[in-house]
Design a protein around this motif. Structure first.
Motif, PDB file in Angstrom:
ATOM      1  N   GLN A   1     -10.290  -0.706   6.331  1.00  0.00           N
ATOM      2  CA  GLN A   1      -9.579  -1.011   5.099  1.00  0.00           C
ATOM      3  C   GLN A   1      -9.122   0.271   4.422  1.00  0.00           C
ATOM      4  O   GLN A   1      -9.808   1.282   4.462  1.00  0.00           O
ATOM      5  N   SER A   2      -7.959   0.195   3.790  1.00  0.00           N
ATOM      6  CA  SER A   2      -7.439   1.362   3.077  1.00  0.00           C
ATOM      7  C   SER A   2      -6.700   0.911   1.826  1.00  0.00           C
ATOM      8  O   SER A   2      -6.137  -0.196   1.799  1.00  0.00           O
ATOM      9  N   PRO A   3      -6.722   1.718   0.767  1.00  0.00           N
ATOM     10  CA  PRO A   3      -7.557   2.912   0.678  1.00  0.00           C
ATOM     11  C   PRO A   3      -9.022   2.547   0.474  1.00  0.00           C
ATOM     12  O   PRO A   3      -9.341   1.397   0.195  1.00  0.00           O
ATOM     13  N   GLN A   4      -9.897   3.518   0.606  1.00  0.00           N
ATOM     14  CA  GLN A   4     -11.315   3.252   0.396  1.00  0.00           C
ATOM     15  C   GLN A   4     -11.601   3.073  -1.086  1.00  0.00           C
ATOM     16  O   GLN A   4     -12.426   2.250  -1.474  1.00  0.00           O
ATOM     17  N   PHE A   5     -10.928   3.872  -1.921  1.00  0.00           N
ATOM     18  CA  PHE A   5     -11.059   3.792  -3.379  1.00  0.00           C
ATOM     19  C   PHE A   5      -9.667   3.752  -3.995  1.00  0.00           C
ATOM     20  O   PHE A   5      -8.746   4.407  -3.512  1.00  0.00           O
ATOM     21  N   LEU A   6      -9.532   2.994  -5.065  1.00  0.00           N
ATOM     22  CA  LEU A   6      -8.260   2.926  -5.781  1.00  0.00           C
ATOM     23  C   LEU A   6      -8.547   2.690  -7.255  1.00  0.00           C
ATOM     24  O   LEU A   6      -9.256   1.742  -7.607  1.00  0.00           O
ATOM     25  N   SER A   7      -7.972   3.557  -8.089  1.00  0.00           N
ATOM     26  CA  SER A   7      -8.155   3.442  -9.525  1.00  0.00           C
ATOM     27  C   SER A   7      -6.772   3.488 -10.171  1.00  0.00           C
ATOM     28  O   SER A   7      -6.033   4.460 -10.004  1.00  0.00           O
ATOM     29  N   ILE A   8      -6.404   2.412 -10.864  1.00  0.00           N
ATOM     30  CA  ILE A   8      -5.074   2.342 -11.453  1.00  0.00           C
ATOM     31  C   ILE A   8      -5.161   1.790 -12.875  1.00  0.00           C
ATOM     32  O   ILE A   8      -6.180   1.224 -13.280  1.00  0.00           O
ATOM     33  N   GLN A   9      -4.069   1.936 -13.608  1.00  0.00           N
ATOM     34  CA  GLN A   9      -3.993   1.447 -14.978  1.00  0.00           C
ATOM     35  C   GLN A   9      -3.715  -0.061 -14.989  1.00  0.00           C
ATOM     36  O   GLN A   9      -3.054  -0.604 -14.093  1.00  0.00           O
ATOM     37  N   GLU A  10      -4.203  -0.687 -15.993  1.00  0.00           N
ATOM     38  CA  GLU A  10      -3.917  -2.106 -16.222  1.00  0.00           C
ATOM     39  C   GLU A  10      -2.410  -2.322 -16.265  1.00  0.00           C
ATOM     40  O   GLU A  10      -1.676  -1.532 -16.845  1.00  0.00           O
ATOM     41  N   GLY A  11      -1.946  -3.389 -15.612  1.00  0.00           N
ATOM     42  CA  GLY A  11      -0.525  -3.703 -15.614  1.00  0.00           C
ATOM     43  C   GLY A  11       0.231  -3.221 -14.387  1.00  0.00           C
ATOM     44  O   GLY A  11       1.347  -3.679 -14.127  1.00  0.00           O
ATOM     45  N   GLU A  12      -0.361  -2.292 -13.651  1.00  0.00           N
ATOM     46  CA  GLU A  12       0.306  -1.780 -12.455  1.00  0.00           C
ATOM     47  C   GLU A  12       0.121  -2.737 -11.274  1.00  0.00           C
ATOM     48  O   GLU A  12      -0.740  -3.618 -11.299  1.00  0.00           O
ATOM     49  N   ASN A  13       0.940  -2.526 -10.255  1.00  0.00           N
ATOM     50  CA  ASN A  13       0.825  -3.307  -9.023  1.00  0.00           C
ATOM     51  C   ASN A  13       0.127  -2.470  -7.963  1.00  0.00           C
ATOM     52  O   ASN A  13       0.158  -1.241  -8.007  1.00  0.00           O
ATOM     53  N   LEU A  14      -0.498  -3.142  -6.996  1.00  0.00           N
ATOM     54  CA  LEU A  14      -1.179  -2.402  -5.936  1.00  0.00           C
ATOM     55  C   LEU A  14      -1.237  -3.239  -4.667  1.00  0.00           C
ATOM     56  O   LEU A  14      -1.138  -4.470  -4.702  1.00  0.00           O
ATOM     57  N   THR A  15      -1.397  -2.532  -3.552  1.00  0.00           N
ATOM     58  CA  THR A  15      -1.577  -3.196  -2.260  1.00  0.00           C
ATOM     59  C   THR A  15      -2.716  -2.519  -1.513  1.00  0.00           C
ATOM     60  O   THR A  15      -2.784  -1.283  -1.465  1.00  0.00           O
ATOM     61  N   VAL A  16      -3.595  -3.310  -0.959  1.00  0.00           N
ATOM     62  CA  VAL A  16      -4.661  -2.798  -0.093  1.00  0.00           C
ATOM     63  C   VAL A  16      -4.514  -3.421   1.284  1.00  0.00           C
ATOM     64  O   VAL A  16      -3.944  -4.518   1.429  1.00  0.00           O
ATOM     65  N   TYR A  17      -5.009  -2.698   2.287  1.00  0.00           N
ATOM     66  CA  TYR A  17      -4.747  -3.077   3.662  1.00  0.00           C
ATOM     67  C   TYR A  17      -6.024  -3.247   4.474  1.00  0.00           C
ATOM     68  O   TYR A  17      -7.041  -2.607   4.208  1.00  0.00           O
TER      69      TYR A  17
END
Lengths: 115, 112
Positions: B6-22
Motif C-alpha cells: 500500500q502507498s503511501p505509508q503515511f499521509l497527512s493532509i488538510q481538511e477539505g482536500e482530496n486524496l488517493t491511496v493505492y
C-alpha cells in the motif's frame, strides 16, 4: 447484536512468561481468525478455524503459540514462552462463512507488551 | 514477501482536500476488501470489490478495482477529520483460497 469479544484488552509480561487471550465470536459465525498486528503494520493471520477444525495455521509459530476452539464457539490463543518480538495487538475476527468475499468482524484486540 | 503493498505509508493532509491511496500486487486477486481501523479498535469493513474495473462509491469514498485485478485505489473527496485512520486492503492470496491477506496499510491523518 453483540460483536466479537476479546479479553484481556491489555497485558504486560516479561519474556519467557506465558499469556493467554480469549475470544468469543459473533453468535452463529462458523469461521474464527486470530491475527497478529505489530505496530505500524497490517494484520498477519496466525490461525483460521472453521467450526472447531483448523483451516490454516501455516504462519503460527507452533513452537511457542497454540490455539484451540473447543466446541466450535469461543477460542483461546496461548503464547509460551513469550519473546520480545511477540509484542503486538492480537486481533480476533469472525465471519459467517469462510468464503473469500465474506466480511470479517473484528474485536477490539488484546495488546501484549513483552518486557 | 508482502503480497499487497500500500502507498503511501503515511499521509497527512488538510481538511477539505482530496486524496488517493493505492493497493498494489503482482498477484491476481479474486476480490479485494478495504477496511478502516481507528486507534484501539479492530478494522471495520468499508467495501468489497469483486469484478475487474469495478467502481464502488460510499459517500465521499470511491473504490476502484483494477482491470487486471492486481491493484485497487481508494479516493476520498473533501476529506474530514473523521476520515483519520489506518486504511487496509485485504484479499485472498489466490483463487479458491479463503485466507485474507492484509496489506501494509496507509495511515491517514486529516488536519482540521
Amino acid at each position: 447484536e453483540a460483536g466479537v469479544a476479546q479479553s484481556p484488552r491489555y497485558k504486560i509480561i516479561e519474556k519467557r512468561q506465558s499469556v493467554a487471550f480469549w475470544c468469543n465470536p459473533i453468535s452463529g459465525h462458523a469461521t474464527l481468525y486470530w491475527y497478529q498486528q505489530i505496530l505500524g503494520q497490517g494484520p498477519k493471520l496466525l490461525i483460521q478455524f472453521q467450526n472447531n477444525g483448523v483451516v490454516d495455521d501455516s504462519q503460527l509459530p507452533k513452537d511457542r503459540f497454540s490455539a484451540e476452539r473447543l466446541k466450535g464457539v469461543d477460542s483461546t490463543l496461548k503464547i509460551q514462552p513469550a519473546k520480545l518480538e511477540d509484542s503486538a495487538v492480537y486481533l480476533c475476527a469472525s465471519s459467517l462463512r469462510g468464503r473469500n468475499t465474506g466480511e470479517l468482524f473484528f474485536g477490539e484486540g488484546s495488546r501484549l507488551t513483552v518486557l | 514477501t508482502q503480497l499487497l503493498e500500500q502507498s503511501p505509508q503515511f499521509l497527512s493532509i488538510q481538511e477539505g482536500e482530496n486524496l488517493t491511496v493505492y493497493c498494489n500486487s503482482s498477484s491476481v486477486f479474486s476480490s479485494l476488501q478495504w477496511y478502516r481501523q481507528e486507534p484501539g479498535e479492530g478494522p471495520v469493513l468499508l467495501v468489497t470489490v469483486v469484478t475487474g474495473g469495478e467502481v464502488k462509491k460510499l459517500k465521499r469514498l470511491t473504490f476502484q478495482f483494477g482491470d487486471a485485478r492486481k491493484d485497487s485505489s481508494l479516493h476520498i473527496t473533501a476529506a474530514q477529520p473523521g476520515d483519520t485512520g489506518l486504511y487496509l486492503c485485504a484479499g485472498p492470496p489466490y483463487f479458491g483460497n479463503e485466507k485474507l491477506t492484509f496489506g501494509t496499510g496507509t495511515r491517514l491523518t486529516i488536519i482540521p
